[in-house]
Design a protein around this motif. Structure first.
Motif, PDB file in Angstrom:
ATOM      1  N   LEU A 240       5.723  68.791  -4.634  1.00 49.43           N
ATOM      2  CA  LEU A 240       5.189  68.683  -5.987  1.00 49.43           C
ATOM      3  C   LEU A 240       3.672  68.767  -6.026  1.00 49.43           C
ATOM      4  CD1 LEU A 240       7.458  65.758  -7.246  1.00 49.43           C
ATOM      5  CD2 LEU A 240       7.420  68.053  -8.237  1.00 49.43           C
ATOM      6  N   SER A 241       3.043  68.530  -4.901  1.00 49.48           N
ATOM      7  CA  SER A 241       1.591  68.358  -4.866  1.00 49.48           C
ATOM      8  C   SER A 241       0.841  69.665  -4.645  1.00 49.48           C
ATOM      9  CB  SER A 241       1.231  67.384  -3.743  1.00 49.48           C
ATOM     10  OG  SER A 241       1.247  68.049  -2.481  1.00 49.48           O
ATOM     11  N   PRO A 242      -0.447  69.695  -5.001  1.00 51.82           N
ATOM     12  CA  PRO A 242      -1.293  70.858  -4.713  1.00 51.82           C
ATOM     13  C   PRO A 242      -1.412  71.154  -3.223  1.00 51.82           C
ATOM     14  CG  PRO A 242      -2.318  69.460  -6.373  1.00 51.82           C
ATOM     15  CD  PRO A 242      -1.155  68.683  -5.817  1.00 51.82           C
ATOM     16  N   ARG A 243      -1.073  70.200  -2.375  1.00 51.63           N
ATOM     17  CA  ARG A 243      -1.122  70.426  -0.925  1.00 51.63           C
ATOM     18  C   ARG A 243      -0.099  71.475  -0.483  1.00 51.63           C
ATOM     19  NH1 ARG A 243      -5.604  68.492   1.807  1.00 51.63           N
ATOM     20  NH2 ARG A 243      -6.223  66.465   0.937  1.00 51.63           N
ATOM     21  N   ALA A 244       0.897  71.729  -1.333  1.00 49.60           N
ATOM     22  CA  ALA A 244       1.909  72.747  -1.028  1.00 49.60           C
ATOM     23  C   ALA A 244       1.680  73.997  -1.868  1.00 49.60           C
ATOM     24  CB  ALA A 244       3.308  72.185  -1.290  1.00 49.60           C
ATOM     25  N   ALA A 245       0.421  74.276  -2.151  1.00 49.11           N
ATOM     26  CA  ALA A 245       0.067  75.327  -3.119  1.00 49.11           C
ATOM     27  C   ALA A 245       0.536  76.725  -2.732  1.00 49.11           C
ATOM     28  CB  ALA A 245      -1.454  75.333  -3.322  1.00 49.11           C
ATOM     29  N   TYR A 246       0.782  76.978  -1.447  1.00 47.67           N
ATOM     30  CA  TYR A 246       1.195  78.323  -1.027  1.00 47.67           C
ATOM     31  C   TYR A 246       2.646  78.336  -0.567  1.00 47.67           C
ATOM     32  CZ  TYR A 246       0.292  83.105   0.563  1.00 47.67           C
ATOM     33  OH  TYR A 246       0.301  84.475   0.698  1.00 47.67           O
ATOM     34  N   LEU A 247       3.425  77.395  -1.073  1.00 41.39           N
ATOM     35  CA  LEU A 247       4.822  77.275  -0.669  1.00 41.39           C
ATOM     36  C   LEU A 247       5.710  77.401  -1.893  1.00 41.39           C
ATOM     37  CD1 LEU A 247       6.777  76.670   1.664  1.00 41.39           C
ATOM     38  CD2 LEU A 247       6.460  74.246   1.222  1.00 41.39           C
ATOM     39  N   THR A 248       6.498  78.469  -1.949  1.00 44.21           N
ATOM     40  CA  THR A 248       7.443  78.645  -3.051  1.00 44.21           C
ATOM     41  C   THR A 248       8.644  79.455  -2.569  1.00 44.21           C
ATOM     42  OG1 THR A 248       7.636  79.197  -5.414  1.00 44.21           O
ATOM     43  CG2 THR A 248       6.504  80.807  -4.019  1.00 44.21           C
ATOM     44  N   GLY A 249       9.771  79.273  -3.236  1.00 44.84           N
ATOM     45  CA  GLY A 249      10.991  79.975  -2.867  1.00 44.84           C
ATOM     46  C   GLY A 249      11.651  79.440  -1.608  1.00 44.84           C
ATOM     47  N   ALA A 250      11.215  78.272  -1.147  1.00 44.85           N
ATOM     48  CA  ALA A 250      11.755  77.713   0.098  1.00 44.85           C
ATOM     49  C   ALA A 250      12.936  76.796  -0.176  1.00 44.85           C
ATOM     50  CB  ALA A 250      10.673  76.943   0.852  1.00 44.85           C
ATOM     51  N   GLY A 251      13.939  76.896   0.669  1.00 44.35           N
ATOM     52  CA  GLY A 251      15.056  75.954   0.663  1.00 44.35           C
ATOM     53  C   GLY A 251      14.981  75.189   1.972  1.00 44.35           C
ATOM     54  N   ILE A 252      14.383  74.015   1.959  1.00 35.77           N
ATOM     55  CA  ILE A 252      14.071  73.277   3.189  1.00 35.77           C
ATOM     56  C   ILE A 252      15.192  72.303   3.526  1.00 35.77           C
ATOM     57  CG2 ILE A 252      12.431  71.724   4.292  1.00 35.77           C
ATOM     58  CD1 ILE A 252      10.288  72.820   2.383  1.00 35.77           C
ATOM     59  N   ASN A 253      15.753  72.444   4.718  1.00 33.85           N
ATOM     60  CA  ASN A 253      16.798  71.532   5.173  1.00 33.85           C
ATOM     61  C   ASN A 253      16.183  70.185   5.543  1.00 33.85           C
ATOM     62  OD1 ASN A 253      18.378  73.795   4.983  1.00 33.85           O
ATOM     63  ND2 ASN A 253      19.111  73.753   7.096  1.00 33.85           N
ATOM     64  N   LEU A 254      16.741  69.125   4.997  1.00 33.12           N
ATOM     65  CA  LEU A 254      16.347  67.763   5.372  1.00 33.12           C
ATOM     66  C   LEU A 254      17.596  67.083   5.910  1.00 33.12           C
ATOM     67  CD1 LEU A 254      13.956  65.712   5.265  1.00 33.12           C
ATOM     68  CD2 LEU A 254      14.944  64.903   3.108  1.00 33.12           C
ATOM     69  N   ASP A 255      17.896  67.374   7.170  1.00 34.18           N
ATOM     70  CA  ASP A 255      19.213  66.992   7.711  1.00 34.18           C
ATOM     71  C   ASP A 255      19.184  66.586   9.168  1.00 34.18           C
ATOM     72  OD1 ASP A 255      18.656  69.413   8.903  1.00 34.18           O
ATOM     73  OD2 ASP A 255      20.586  70.333   8.434  1.00 34.18           O
ATOM     74  N   GLY A 256      17.999  66.345   9.715  1.00 36.66           N
ATOM     75  CA  GLY A 256      17.915  65.934  11.115  1.00 36.66           C
ATOM     76  C   GLY A 256      18.365  67.002  12.089  1.00 36.66           C
ATOM     77  N   GLY A 257      18.409  68.266  11.622  1.00 38.63           N
ATOM     78  CA  GLY A 257      18.826  69.371  12.475  1.00 38.63           C
ATOM     79  C   GLY A 257      20.317  69.642  12.461  1.00 38.63           C
TER      80      GLY A 257
END
Length: 262
Positions: A240-257
């Motif tokens: 949500l933050s400006p720190r991720a300003a160049y990140l879009t269209g990503a589907g990030i797995n949060l699953d411990g691998g």
């Protein structure tokens, strides 16, 4: 790291407990203005009181009792946030619950309910928020999905199908809205602590900690543990933050691998 969220207005659905509540707490601690909704007013008010009593720096939260399957409720939720703060900088479509059975046991009603909750609810809130995100000069949309969207297993429908639709929505809108400075990403969760697992532990007659320990050791998770709600909150807040300003269209797995598909 300063996430530069102070003063930004964020909408969160499914915000009264579990992952959503953890995110509301994190955003408030970062100084964001957070409108969050769920169906149970009592749980929403309890969380709001907890945040204010914790003394989060300049905490400003707005609990709204709303059902995301109701277009009128979503419109009221959006209007209350804009009426209070005059803008929207981000939103998180987090409302949802597990709905997974063998296909031949499912009815049209089950499919319709799941799609209304997880797909149409997100579509409608994004549509309502878009004019305000554009007026703010851009913003961030985060969709909470599940790793089954990429790697569905037997007995995973209708949730896996709804979540796959959510991933397609994320990808398509990231292409369409990028020109407006609006980023669209998704967090695909695996086994994370939640009220659903707490209820499951009660059904099984075991402690929640014992259930989490068993899942962590016997579910094939490379990191050997169930994820914590704050793991989700930290990632979603970053997106949500400006720190991720160049990140879009990503589907990030949060699953411990856990998932074989990344």
């Amino acid at each position: 790291m300063d996430l530069e969220l102070a003063g930004r207005v964020i909408l969160v659905t499914g915000g009264s407990e579990g992952l959503g509540a953890a995110l509301v707490r994190t955003l408030a601690a970062e100084g964001a203005r957070v409108a969050f909704c769920a169906r149970r007013a009592e749980a929403l008010d309890q969380l709001a009181d907890e945040i204010m009593k914790a003394g989060a720096a300049e905490a400003d939260v707005l609990p709204v009792a709303a059902d995301v399957t109701s277009p009128a409720d979503l419109e009221r939720f959006t209007e209350l946030a804009v009426g209070r703060w005059g803008r929207i900088d981000g939103l998180v479509n987090n409302a949802g619950r597990s709905a997974a059975e063998m296909f031949d046991t499912q009815t049209d009603e089950m499919w319709s309910e799941d799609l209304e909750l997880k797909v149409y609810g997100a579509i409608r809130l994004i549509r309502l928020a878009l004019p305000h995100l554009r007026a703010a000069g851009g913003g961030s949309i985060v969709n909470t999905l599940a790793v089954a969207a990429k790697a569905p297993g037997a007995g995973s429908t209708p949730t896996s199908v709804s979540r796959a639709a959510g991933l397609a929505l994320t990808k398509a809108l990231s292409k369409e809205l990028g020109r407006d400075g609006i980023r669209v990403n998704a967090v695909l969760i695996g086994l994370l602590e939640s009220r659903q697992w707490e209820r499951r532990a009660t059904e099984l007659g075991v402690s929640t900690s014992d259930l989490y320990a068993d899942l962590g050791q016997n579910s094939g998770i490379p990191l050997g543990r169930v994820g914590e709600a704050r793991d989700f909150a930290d990632l979603a807040a970053f997106l949500l933050s400006p720190r991720a300003a160049y990140l879009t269209g990503a589907g990030i797995n949060l699953d411990g691998g856990l998932s074989p598909v990344h």
